[in-house]
Design a protein around this motif. Structure first.
Motif, short mmCIF file in Angstrom:
data_model
loop_
_atom_site.label_atom_id
_atom_site.label_comp_id
_atom_site.label_asym_id
_atom_site.label_seq_id
_atom_site.Cartn_x
_atom_site.Cartn_y
_atom_site.Cartn_z
N UNK A 118 6.85 -20.17 -4.54
CA UNK A 118 6.86 -21.61 -4.24
C UNK A 118 6.04 -22.39 -5.27
N UNK A 119 5.19 -21.68 -6.03
CA UNK A 119 4.37 -22.29 -7.08
C UNK A 119 4.99 -22.07 -8.46
N UNK A 120 6.26 -21.71 -8.50
CA UNK A 120 7.01 -21.48 -9.74
C UNK A 120 6.43 -20.34 -10.57
N UNK A 121 5.90 -19.33 -9.89
CA UNK A 121 5.37 -18.14 -10.54
C UNK A 121 6.47 -17.07 -10.57
N UNK A 122 6.62 -16.42 -11.69
CA UNK A 122 7.57 -15.32 -11.84
C UNK A 122 6.93 -14.07 -11.23
N UNK A 123 7.47 -13.57 -10.12
CA UNK A 123 6.81 -12.51 -9.35
C UNK A 123 7.67 -11.24 -9.31
N UNK A 124 7.02 -10.12 -9.61
CA UNK A 124 7.61 -8.80 -9.40
C UNK A 124 6.80 -8.14 -8.30
N UNK A 125 7.41 -7.18 -7.62
CA UNK A 125 6.71 -6.49 -6.54
C UNK A 125 7.13 -5.03 -6.52
N UNK A 126 6.19 -4.18 -6.09
CA UNK A 126 6.48 -2.76 -5.95
C UNK A 126 5.66 -2.19 -4.79
N UNK A 127 6.22 -1.16 -4.16
CA UNK A 127 5.50 -0.48 -3.08
C UNK A 127 4.83 0.79 -3.59
N UNK A 128 4.89 1.02 -4.88
CA UNK A 128 4.32 2.24 -5.48
C UNK A 128 3.23 1.88 -6.48
N UNK A 129 2.02 2.33 -6.23
CA UNK A 129 0.93 2.06 -7.17
C UNK A 129 1.14 2.80 -8.49
N UNK A 130 1.72 3.97 -8.44
CA UNK A 130 2.01 4.72 -9.69
C UNK A 130 3.07 3.99 -10.52
N UNK A 131 4.09 3.47 -9.87
CA UNK A 131 5.10 2.69 -10.58
C UNK A 131 4.48 1.41 -11.16
N UNK A 134 -2.41 -9.79 -10.88
CA UNK A 134 -2.00 -8.59 -10.15
C UNK A 134 -2.68 -8.64 -8.79
N UNK A 135 -1.90 -8.58 -7.74
CA UNK A 135 -2.43 -8.56 -6.37
C UNK A 135 -2.09 -7.20 -5.79
N UNK A 136 -3.12 -6.48 -5.37
CA UNK A 136 -2.91 -5.12 -4.88
C UNK A 136 -3.57 -4.90 -3.53
N UNK A 137 -2.89 -4.12 -2.71
CA UNK A 137 -3.47 -3.65 -1.46
C UNK A 137 -4.59 -2.67 -1.79
N UNK A 138 -5.58 -2.61 -0.94
CA UNK A 138 -6.67 -1.66 -1.14
C UNK A 138 -6.24 -0.25 -0.75
N UNK A 139 -5.64 -0.10 0.43
CA UNK A 139 -5.30 1.23 0.94
C UNK A 139 -3.80 1.49 0.75
N UNK A 140 -3.52 2.44 -0.14
CA UNK A 140 -2.14 2.86 -0.40
C UNK A 140 -2.14 4.38 -0.55
N UNK A 141 -1.01 5.04 -0.25
CA UNK A 141 -0.99 6.50 -0.24
C UNK A 141 -1.13 7.17 -1.61
N UNK A 142 -0.48 6.66 -2.64
CA UNK A 142 -0.51 7.34 -3.94
C UNK A 142 -1.82 7.14 -4.69
N UNK A 143 -2.29 5.92 -4.67
CA UNK A 143 -3.48 5.54 -5.42
C UNK A 143 -3.96 4.24 -4.78
N UNK A 144 -5.24 4.16 -4.43
CA UNK A 144 -5.70 2.93 -3.77
C UNK A 144 -5.88 1.81 -4.79
#
Length: 95
Positions: free
Chosen positions: A25-38, A51-61
């Motif tokens: 909505x702020x005209x930012x080009x956004x990509x997303x992934x559910x894999x921290x390794x990817x 880069x906005x990242x979740x703290x707790x993820x299974x592959x790599x926090x």
């Protein structure tokens, strides 16, 4: 001028979609992934301003993700989000 680029990394697809929708909505080009390794591989190939990242993820926090990309993307703004915040995790993130 290039469009501001962001990457959202969260193991929950619904969180990725919600954050992506808000940023777009702020005209930012956004990509997303559910894999921290990817995400690490993507960041090595592409520049992201944010880069906005979740703290707790299974592959790599989120803190490990940050440590893995600081050399290749030192100028990116890195934000860690979590639904499981604790004082120790906040202190680790600040360090």
């Amino acid at each position: 001028m290039d469009r501001f680029r962001a990457l959202v990394v969260d193991d929950e697809i619904s969180v990725c979609e919600a954050v992506k929708a808000i940023l777009e909505t702020e005209n930012i080009n956004v990509s997303a992934t559910t894999s921290s390794r990817a995400a690490v591989e993507d960041i090595k190939k592409n520049h992201y301003d944010l880069i906005i990242s979740d703290l707790k993820m299974p592959e790599m926090n989120g803190l490990e993700l940050y440590e893995n990309i600081t050399d290749v993307s030192p100028d990116s703004i890195f934000i860690i989000i979590t639904a499981y915040g604790t004082i120790p995790s906040a202190v680790d993130a600040i360090k």
